[in-house]
Design an enzyme around this catalytic site. Structure first.
Site, PDB file in Angstrom:
ATOM      1  N   ASP A 489       0.827  -1.203   0.000  1.00  0.00           N
ATOM      2  CA  ASP A 489       0.000   0.000   0.000  1.00  0.00           C
ATOM      3  C   ASP A 489       0.863   1.256   0.000  1.00  0.00           C
ATOM      4  OD1 ASP A 489      -2.367   1.444   0.099  1.00  0.00           O
ATOM      5  OD2 ASP A 489      -3.217   0.220   1.691  1.00  0.00           O
ATOM      6  N   ASP A 559     -10.937   1.732  -3.140  1.00  0.00           N
ATOM      7  CA  ASP A 559     -11.528   1.471  -1.826  1.00  0.00           C
ATOM      8  C   ASP A 559     -13.047   1.492  -1.911  1.00  0.00           C
ATOM      9  OD1 ASP A 559      -9.177   1.084  -0.515  1.00  0.00           O
ATOM     10  OD2 ASP A 559      -9.142   3.024   0.512  1.00  0.00           O
TER      11      ASP A 559
HETATM   12  C1  GLA Z   1      -5.804   1.667   2.051  1.00  0.00           C
HETATM   13  C2  GLA Z   1      -6.265   0.462   1.258  1.00  0.00           C
HETATM   14  C3  GLA Z   1      -7.275  -0.312   2.058  1.00  0.00           C
HETATM   15  C4  GLA Z   1      -6.684  -0.728   3.382  1.00  0.00           C
HETATM   16  C5  GLA Z   1      -6.210   0.502   4.131  1.00  0.00           C
HETATM   17  C6  GLA Z   1      -5.473   0.129   5.404  1.00  0.00           C
HETATM   18  O1  GLA Z   1      -6.800   2.621   2.133  1.00  0.00           O
HETATM   19  O2  GLA Z   1      -6.775   0.834   0.027  1.00  0.00           O
HETATM   20  O3  GLA Z   1      -7.707  -1.444   1.347  1.00  0.00           O
HETATM   21  O4  GLA Z   1      -5.612  -1.611   3.158  1.00  0.00           O
HETATM   22  O5  GLA Z   1      -5.340   1.292   3.334  1.00  0.00           O
HETATM   23  O6  GLA Z   1      -5.042   1.222   6.099  1.00  0.00           O
END
Ligand code: GLA
Length: 740
Positions: A489, A559
């Site tokens: 990420d 997301d």
């Molecule tokens: C990002 C990702 C999510 C999750 C969060 C965790 O927003 O896109 O899927 O992994 O971080 O903090």
């Protein structure tokens, strides 16, 4: 067979030595460039294959006022200001956008490259340290390198063009070599330039925002400059590094489409300029914003690569070329063509609030459903109980997982599932051991506050020590814990791009050096752990680009799991990126971000149109939903290869219509899977017919559920009515056809 033989022996690069014309050609496309008066490298043609270019398309010589002529030439009808060129200089009479701006030691920003020589290589030379397209055999492609020089600055520019034998693709990149004894500064260096002749054109791009990635935008190319760019340090949610130039009449199935894709994950800039006589110039490359690269004597600067696709079968034709290129010749490793596991992720189930028992509960509930992998998301490290701490401290949080990661990995394995783990290697929290030990490893300008985003800072990945530290921390875990998958990420954009450990004269290099450092860590890890499937992520789909696909064959798409929003996000993403890269999860209803309620059928149909996963607490599913999930998973496993690796057709767009449709067809056309969606119910709906594509017109196809038989030609011409009648909101219908 005979045809194949002819094709494999065909020459891909034809050179007319007398006229200095270079013709790159395969069975589908031709790309022609040539040397014009004064050594100016002219663009001549990019389009459907022509057998032979005879050199007759001379650029019309017209005396255009206020367009200057070459130094020393009395010919007023010839100006660099209007000749279509392959790569323009700066401040020497071409007032259109320059491809390169170079500052000499004396402060002059004046660059003028002229043709010197060429080389031809079989296959494709490697671009060191950068993501790229590749070949698997020498016969697959040939590369032409045109050598240009700026004699005053003593700089050599090498333009590389690779043409694939069996793809409608030409890739390009540029390399600058400083042969002088003085240091110069590169203020801009595009990977490619394309000057298209006067004609009406439209440009398609993929703008977006957090949780609304890659929304399709299309508009006329008008006089002036339009930039499609990111200055965020990453390729961004906001503007993908891709554009397509199309005819006004181009549709999904008809018309010309010329795609330009930058294989790069940092700041990018794709510019389109329509000049005063209607010609269109496109440049694509690293963004010139905050870019100033010092090139010392004998040093070389290599730009990232661009992949240009030419299609005469509309946008679907262009997308299919990109899908197969990115899937088979950008993605690498053992997962490249492997069916991707169905995963469940604990993020939206627990956020930071989990312990061993809670994870066990999820495992117990997920395993019998047929889920194949459990991913432990954010919160397992340092003392991270919310998003304010611990980034940079990649050791296990013993309060939550007293028996460590190995235990949870074993618990997962005991359920016959694979184990995946989340990392955010590029970021750091002020509340972390790493920050205390190395405050100088954070991007930021001394004496100036640093911009916080999600309460975190960005590590200075331009520094080899930082890359090494992250490598050590991550390998300490990965050498011990049996990890099958990593979600990588990156939850913010770069600000105060300044490296405290770097000399002032090199600060303009940091954005690019940063992404090179990220690539290096990714490369070292994927080489050391070839069994690990990596998934890219940046707050959802904020770094969903072709550069990352070189290291990670799939990416978290957004997301936003609301299926209606996802229709647009996935439709837009499919313009370039293959379905095998598009991670798509079934979330909860109401949706976590938007709060909209949708049926399990609708959520699963959209998620099954990508790499399926689950973003919910399996232990909280109702009995009916458990049954539904089990059935979905069985269905998906049966059709996974077709979905992930079949030919994808967009049929009806969520950007223009209330009914949305797409289709997966197997390479041998023996199977097809049709998805149709209705966004909003309508009183007195108009009858709606969907026609299919890509089938064998001679073949009969059975709809496996209804057992009705249709000819391939019937499905593609007569089509199917949308049923049931369109009175409900958010409905999905799936038809699976097999050839008889
Ligand atoms: C990002 C990702 C999510 C999750 C969060 C965790 O927003 O896109 O899927 O992994 O971080 O903090």
């Amino acid at each position: 067979m005979v045809l194949e033989q002819t094709i494999t022996t065909q020459k891909l690069i034809h050179i007319d030595e007398e006229q200095l014309i270079f013709h790159l050609q395969n069975s589908q496309i031709s790309y022609v460039l040539g040397v014009e008066t004064g050594g100016v490298l002219a663009h001549l043609y990019f389009g459907p294959r022509i057998q032979r270019y005879h050199g007759e398309r001379h650029y019309p010589r017209i005396d255009r006022g206020f367009s200057g002529n070459l130094p020393g030439s009395l010919d007023r009808t010839y100006s660099k200001d209007d000749v279509p060129q392959e790569y323009s200089g700066n401040n020497t009479g071409d007032y259109r956008l320059p491809a390169a701006i170079i500052r000499a030691a004396n402060g002059a920003r004046t660059t003028d490259f002229r043709y010197k020589d060429y080389r031809v290589h079989t296959a494709k030379p490697e671009l060191k340290g950068l993501p790229q397209t590749y070949v698997e055999s020498d016969d697959e492609a040939d590369t032409l390198t045109i050598i240009m020089v700026d004699e005053t600055l003593n700089l050599q520019l090498e333009l590389a063009y690779t043409i694939y034998r069996e793809r409608s693709v030409v890739t390009r990149s540029a390399k600058l070599i400083n042969l002088s004894e003085e240091t110069v500064n590169i203020e801009k260096i595009a990977s490619m330039q394309l000057d298209l002749p006067t004609r009406p054109l439209e440009v398609i791009s993929l703008p977006g925002s957090y949780a609304r990635e890659r929304q399709i935008s299309r508009h006329e190319v008008r006089r002036g400059v339009t930039q499609f760019e990111s200055r965020r340090g990453g390729s961004s949610h906001h503007m993908n590094p891709f554009i397509a130039l199309v005819e006004p009449q181009t549709t999904e199935f008809n018309g010309e489409a010329l795609g330009i894709l930058l294989i790069y994950s940092g700041n990018h800039q794709l510019s389109v300029e329509r000049d005063s006589i209607g010609q269109t110039r496109v440049t694509a490359g690293i963004n010139e914003y905050n870019f100033d690269w010092q090139l010392e004597p004998q040093q070389v600067f290599q730009t990232p690569e661009t992949a240009m696709v030419y299609s005469t079968t509309g946008l679907n034709g262009m997308s299919q070329s990109y899908h197969s290129l990115l899937r088979d010749r950008v993605a690498r490793g053992k997962h490249r063509n492997a069916e991707r596991p169905i995963l469940i992720n604990n993020w939206e189930a627990t956020y930071f609030d989990f312990d061993e028992d809670k994870l066990q509960e999820i495992l117990d509930a997920a395993a019998p459903l047929g889920v194949e992998m459990f991913v432990l998301d954010d919160g397992w490290f340092g003392h991270r109980n919310d998003d304010n701490s611990s980034l940079g401290d990649w050791f296990v949080n013993k309060n939550k997982l007293p028996e460590g990661l190995t235990k949870i990995a074993q618990q997962t394995r005991a359920k016959e599932m694979k184990f995946g783990l989340w990392f955010e290697p590029e970021n750091i929290s002020e509340d972390s051991e790493l920050f205390k030990a190395h405050p100088e490893w954070v991007l930021g300008v001394p004496q100036r506050g640093r911009t916080l985003s999600r309460n975190q800072y960005v590590l200075d990945f331009s520094q080899p020590d930082v890359v090494e530290n992250l490598f050590q921390q991550m390998t300490a875990i990965l050498d011990k814990v049996p990890v099958d998958y990593i979600k990588w990420d990156m939850n913010r954009n770069l600000t105060e791009v300044y490296s405290p450990l770097t000399k002032p004269e090199h600060q303009g290099e940091i954005s690019h050096r940063y992404i090179l450092g990220v690539y290096e860590l990714m490369e070292r890890l994927r080489t050391r752990y070839p069994q690990i499937l990596f998934e890219g992520c940046s707050g959802g789909g904020g770094r969903f680009d072709a550069g990352l696909l070189y290291y990670m064959p799939q990416s978290w798409t957004s997301d936003n799991n609301d299926p209606i929003e996802r229709l647009k996000i996935q439709y837009g993403t499919s313009l370039v990126y293959p379905i095998s890269a598009v991670a798509a999860h079934v979330g909860t209803s109401p949706d976590e971000l938007l709060g909209r309620s949708t049926s399990m059928d609708m959520r699963s149909a959209v998620a099954m149109s990508g790499v399926l996963g689950y973003e919910l607490d399996a232990s909280k599913l109702s009995l009916a939903d458990r049954k539904a999930v089990k059935t979905q998973i069985q269905f998906y496993k049966q059709h996974r290869r077709l979905i992930q690796y079949g030919t994808f057709y967009r049929l009806e767009s969520p950007f223009t219509s209330n009914t949305v449709a797409w289709l997966f067809v197997s390479p041998d056309k023996s199977e097809a899977l049709l998805y149709r969606f209705i966004v909003q119910g309508v009183v007195q709906p108009e009858p709606h017919i969907t026609t299919l594509a890509g089938l064998d017109p001679q073949c009969n196809y059975v709809d496996v559920d209804s057992q009705l038989v249709y000819g391939g030609d019937e499905l593609m011409n007569v089509g199917l009515y949308t049923t049931p009648v369109q009175t409900n909101d958010f409905t999905a219908q799936i038809n699976y056809f097999t050839a008889q």
